[in-house]
Design an enzyme around this catalytic site. Sequence first.
Site, PDB file in Angstrom:
ATOM      1  N   LYS A 179      25.334  -9.323  96.895  1.00 38.54           N
ATOM      2  CA  LYS A 179      24.066  -8.969  96.237  1.00 38.54           C
ATOM      3  C   LYS A 179      23.572 -10.116  95.353  1.00 38.54           C
ATOM      4  O   LYS A 179      24.258 -11.111  95.176  1.00 38.54           O
ATOM      5  CB  LYS A 179      24.252  -7.699  95.410  1.00 38.54           C
ATOM      6  CG  LYS A 179      24.959  -6.561  96.122  1.00 38.54           C
ATOM      7  CD  LYS A 179      24.142  -5.925  97.238  1.00 38.54           C
ATOM      8  CE  LYS A 179      24.920  -4.754  97.838  1.00 38.54           C
ATOM      9  NZ  LYS A 179      24.242  -4.075  98.926  1.00 38.54           N
TER      10      LYS A 179
HETATM   11  C1  LIG Z   1      24.917  -2.576  99.047  1.00 35.08           C
HETATM   12  C2  LIG Z   1      24.072  -1.381  99.196  1.00 35.08           C
HETATM   13  C3  LIG Z   1      24.517  -0.107  98.850  1.00 35.08           C
HETATM   14  C4  LIG Z   1      25.931   0.214  98.449  1.00 35.08           C
HETATM   15  O1  LIG Z   1      26.494  -0.569  97.483  1.00 35.08           O
HETATM   16  P1  LIG Z   1      28.087  -0.754  97.446  1.00 35.08           P
HETATM   17  O2  LIG Z   1      28.315  -1.435  96.137  1.00 35.08           O
HETATM   18  O3  LIG Z   1      28.485  -1.580  98.614  1.00 35.08           O
HETATM   19  O4  LIG Z   1      28.704   0.603  97.486  1.00 35.08           O
HETATM   20  C5  LIG Z   1      23.622   0.946  98.943  1.00 35.08           C
HETATM   21  N1  LIG Z   1      22.373   0.760  99.386  1.00 35.08           N
HETATM   22  C6  LIG Z   1      21.908  -0.443  99.747  1.00 35.08           C
HETATM   23  C7  LIG Z   1      20.501  -0.570 100.212  1.00 35.08           C
HETATM   24  C8  LIG Z   1      22.745  -1.558  99.691  1.00 35.08           C
HETATM   25  O5  LIG Z   1      22.287  -2.755 100.084  1.00 35.08           O
END
Ligand SMILES: *Cc1c(COP(=O)(O)O)cnc(C)c1O
Length: 356
Positions: A179
Site C-alpha cells: 500500500k
Molecule cells: C489491501 C486491501 C484490503 C485488505 O487489506 P489487508 O490489510 O490486506 O487485510 C481491502 N480492500 C482493498 C481494496 C485493498 O486493496
Amino acid sequence: MIPIAKPLIGEEEKKAVMDVLDSGVIAQGPKVKEFEKEFSGFVSASHGIAVNSGTAALHVALLAHGLGVGDEVITSSFSFIATANSILFTGARPVFADVSEDTFNIDPDAINEKISAKTKAILPVHLYGHLADMNAIMELAHDHNLAVIEDACQAHGAKFENKAAGSFGTGCFSFYPTKNMTSSEGGMITTDDEKIALKARMIREHGSRERYVHEILGFNLRMTDIAAAIGLCQLKKLPEFNQRRIENAQYLTNAINNDKIITPIIRDNYKHVFHQYTIRVHESRDKVVEILNKKGIGAGIYYPLLIHQQKLYKDLGYDALLPISEKLTSEVISLPIHPSVTRKDLDYVASVLNDL
Ligand SMILES: *Cc1c(COP(=O)(O)O)cnc(C)c1O
C-alpha cells in the site's frame, strides 16, 4: 525486473522497531495509541482505531455499525475480495453495484437501483487511489438512512475538494506492504462518531472496555506496537511517497502515446494518490501483460476476476450482471509507479507500450 510494488523501509523504521523491542511493551501499547492519534489527525477524523489488517478494519467497522444477518450492504465487485468478505463475516449479504467506466469506482446511480428495504449500508471502494463519488454517495445514504463504510485501503491521503478518504463515512485503511504506506500488516478505522469508535475498540478487544469485563462478542484484532512504530515512521513519509506516485503517474501519462491505450483519468477536484496506475487496452490484454513481464516490467492485473465471479461467490449463488465491471476487468493493466520507480524506468515502460 521493475516490481509493481516495493515497501520503502529506512533506518528510521529499523530504529523505531528496535526501540519498541527494547521497551518491553511489544503488543498493543503507547505506540498504537500515538499512531491512532497521528493517523486520524492526518485524515481529519476525530477517532482512529488501529487493528491488525485492512480486512479487520472493514470487519470491525461493519460490526460497529450493527450489520448482521438479514442486512444488505451495497458494494463494488471490482475490488479485492476482502471488501465483500468482510460483509459476509458479519452475516450480512453483499449486493454488488456496477462501476463508472472512468474511475473504476461504484456508480451512485447503480447503487440507487440496488437499494432495498434490507439495505443498511453502502461500502464504496476508493479503487487505485481515486475517491469514489462521495458527494452523491453521502446524499443517497442520507436520503435512505444508510451507514457509509469507506474501503480506503488504497487511498491514504486521497482527497475530494480537500476532504480526505476516510473522513466522509467510517474509513477503513490497510497498511499491507504494497500500500501507499505500511506497518507490515496493519489497519485503521477512522470515524467522527464517538459511539462507533467505542464499539470498534471493544470489538477489537473481546468486547471489553475494562479489562476482563466483556459486554459484547469481540475478537483479538489488535495491532502491535512494533507495527505501529513502523506505521508512525511511514506516515511521516506518506506525503512525499504520494507526491512521487503522482509525479510518476503524470510523467507516464505524458510519455504514453499509443492510441490503443487508455491512460487513467483524474476527475476535477480530486486528488488521486495512485496506489495503482492502471491503463486499459481493448484487445489482447493478457498478451500485453505477457510482453511487459517478459521485458522486465512488473505489470499486474487488479483484479483478473470480479468478486462475484470467484468460486466462493458463485457457490453462494451470485450471478450478478455488471457489464461495465466485466468489461473493465478484461482490459486493465497496472504499471509500476511507486516511489522507487525512476524516470529511466518510466521512459522504458512507455517505450515498450508505444512499440506495441
Ligand atoms: C489491501 C486491501 C484490503 C485488505 O487489506 P489487508 O490489510 O490486506 O487485510 C481491502 N480492500 C482493498 C481494496 C485493498 O486493496
